[in-house]
Design a protein around this motif. Structure first.
Motif, PDB file in Angstrom:
ATOM      1  N   ILE A 111      -3.424 -14.650  28.192  1.00  0.00           N
ATOM      2  CA  ILE A 111      -3.347 -15.627  27.112  1.00  0.00           C
ATOM      3  C   ILE A 111      -3.021 -14.912  25.805  1.00  0.00           C
ATOM      4  N   LYS A 112      -2.670 -15.696  24.813  1.00  0.00           N
ATOM      5  CA  LYS A 112      -2.520 -15.216  23.436  1.00  0.00           C
ATOM      6  C   LYS A 112      -3.185 -16.224  22.512  1.00  0.00           C
ATOM      7  N   THR A 113      -3.287 -15.852  21.246  1.00  0.00           N
ATOM      8  CA  THR A 113      -3.617 -16.819  20.209  1.00  0.00           C
ATOM      9  C   THR A 113      -2.449 -16.841  19.229  1.00  0.00           C
ATOM     10  N   THR A 114      -2.423 -17.862  18.390  1.00  0.00           N
ATOM     11  CA  THR A 114      -1.343 -17.964  17.411  1.00  0.00           C
ATOM     12  C   THR A 114      -1.520 -16.996  16.251  1.00  0.00           C
ATOM     13  N   ASP A 115      -2.600 -16.210  16.254  1.00  0.00           N
ATOM     14  CA  ASP A 115      -2.859 -15.274  15.156  1.00  0.00           C
ATOM     15  C   ASP A 115      -2.051 -13.986  15.251  1.00  0.00           C
ATOM     16  N   SER A 116      -1.644 -13.602  16.463  1.00  0.00           N
ATOM     17  CA  SER A 116      -0.937 -12.331  16.629  1.00  0.00           C
ATOM     18  C   SER A 116      -0.148 -12.347  17.931  1.00  0.00           C
ATOM     19  N   ASP A 117       0.621 -11.280  18.158  1.00  0.00           N
ATOM     20  CA  ASP A 117       1.390 -11.141  19.396  1.00  0.00           C
ATOM     21  C   ASP A 117       0.606 -10.391  20.472  1.00  0.00           C
ATOM     22  N   LYS A 118      -0.654 -10.093  20.223  1.00  0.00           N
ATOM     23  CA  LYS A 118      -1.472  -9.375  21.198  1.00  0.00           C
ATOM     24  C   LYS A 118      -1.713 -10.240  22.434  1.00  0.00           C
ATOM     25  N   THR A 119      -1.627  -9.620  23.619  1.00  0.00           N
ATOM     26  CA  THR A 119      -1.860 -10.315  24.881  1.00  0.00           C
ATOM     27  C   THR A 119      -3.232  -9.930  25.426  1.00  0.00           C
ATOM     28  N   TYR A 120      -3.987 -10.935  25.868  1.00  0.00           N
ATOM     29  CA  TYR A 120      -5.339 -10.729  26.388  1.00  0.00           C
ATOM     30  C   TYR A 120      -5.417 -11.197  27.839  1.00  0.00           C
ATOM     31  N   MET A 121      -6.307 -10.561  28.598  1.00  0.00           N
ATOM     32  CA  MET A 121      -6.575 -11.001  29.970  1.00  0.00           C
ATOM     33  C   MET A 121      -7.896 -11.754  30.012  1.00  0.00           C
ATOM     34  N   VAL A 122      -7.893 -12.894  30.677  1.00  0.00           N
ATOM     35  CA  VAL A 122      -9.122 -13.668  30.852  1.00  0.00           C
ATOM     36  C   VAL A 122     -10.003 -12.960  31.878  1.00  0.00           C
ATOM     37  N   THR A 123     -11.270 -12.721  31.522  1.00  0.00           N
ATOM     38  CA  THR A 123     -12.200 -12.096  32.460  1.00  0.00           C
ATOM     39  C   THR A 123     -13.148 -13.123  33.080  1.00  0.00           C
ATOM     40  N   ARG A 124     -13.512 -14.148  32.317  1.00  0.00           N
ATOM     41  CA  ARG A 124     -14.279 -15.269  32.865  1.00  0.00           C
ATOM     42  C   ARG A 124     -14.252 -16.418  31.871  1.00  0.00           C
ATOM     43  N   THR A 125     -14.610 -17.605  32.335  1.00  0.00           N
ATOM     44  CA  THR A 125     -14.670 -18.785  31.472  1.00  0.00           C
ATOM     45  C   THR A 125     -15.969 -19.540  31.719  1.00  0.00           C
ATOM     46  N   SER A 126     -16.373 -20.325  30.726  1.00  0.00           N
ATOM     47  CA  SER A 126     -17.565 -21.156  30.851  1.00  0.00           C
ATOM     48  C   SER A 126     -17.292 -22.481  30.138  1.00  0.00           C
ATOM     49  N   TYR A 127     -17.312 -23.578  30.919  1.00  0.00           N
ATOM     50  CA  TYR A 127     -16.995 -24.898  30.393  1.00  0.00           C
ATOM     51  C   TYR A 127     -18.248 -25.758  30.343  1.00  0.00           C
TER      52      TYR A 127
END
Length: 214
Positions: free
Chosen positions: A134-150
């Motif tokens: 994923i990314k955010t609109t704040d930067s071009d940095k790419t992140y990997m999702v490690t876990r989620t909690s909904y």
């Protein structure tokens, strides 16, 4: 300056596909062993992704299109985007309009928090999974999702844990990017060499790339 994308079968103009892709998380760390087998560590630089790409045997026309693009990046000097087929979209499919979700401001760690997530759930059957990029609109940095909690209370809250930590603190206007993920990279090589075999195919061509900032 317009940042170009490495040609692949989904770009226009199209380029050759990859045979193999290796994605490596690089965390430069210094370590020192103390008495009692205790090890002290210190991260010495920010995390980045290294990408190694191998190509199948290429016709000369296929290679020339790729070669001309690489020459335009002037070796290690000009950044460009690369799309990895297995990381461009979440494994469960396109997430659609995730901009409906609102980001909690002031975050600067390994977790993103979004409210109004039920609006996202209503318009897509997809979801994020560990290993998605994923990314955010704040930067071009790419992140990997490690876990989620909904949490399905109120408007719905989604917590997304990531590697590495955020490089830019979130604001109320921060939005999530999950589809068509492209890494901003530079080449790790100043020159590109190739081998022409007896069948007049370019053989064994590969690239070594590293993530960079814009």
């Amino acid at each position: 300056m317009t940042i170009l994308t490495l040609p692949d079968p989904f770009t226009s103009p199209a380029g050759p596909g990859f045979t193999n892709v290796t994605l490596t998380s690089i965390n430069r760390t210094m370590s020192h062993e103390l008495n009692g087998y205790r090890v002290v560590t210190q991260q010495t630089a920010g995390q980045y992704w290294q990408i190694d790409i191998s190509y199948p045997d290429l016709t000369q026309d296929e290679f020339l299109a790729l070669q001309s693009f690489l020459y335009s990046t002037k070796g290690m000097h000009v950044p460009f985007y690369v799309r990895l087929p297995h990381k461009a979209y979440p494994r469960n499919g396109s997430m659609g309009n995730v901009s409906l979700a609102n980001c909690q401001s002031g975050l600067y760690g390994n977790k993103l928090v979004f409210t109004n997530w039920n609006a996202v759930v209503l318009q897509t059957p997809s979801s994020l999974s560990p290993g998605d990029m994923i990314k955010t609109t704040d930067s071009d940095k790419t992140y990997m999702v490690t876990r989620t909690s909904y949490t399905n209370t109120g408007s719905g809250t989604m917590e997304i844990y990531i590697e590495p930590d955020l490089v830019v603190k979130t604001t109320a206007s921060t939005k999530l990017v999950t589809d068509d993920i492209k890494f901003l990279v530079k080449s790790l090589e100043d020159t590109y060499s190739y081998t022409l075999n007896s069948d007049l195919y370019i053989q064994g061509f590969s690239l070594k790339l590293r993530e960079t900032s814009s």
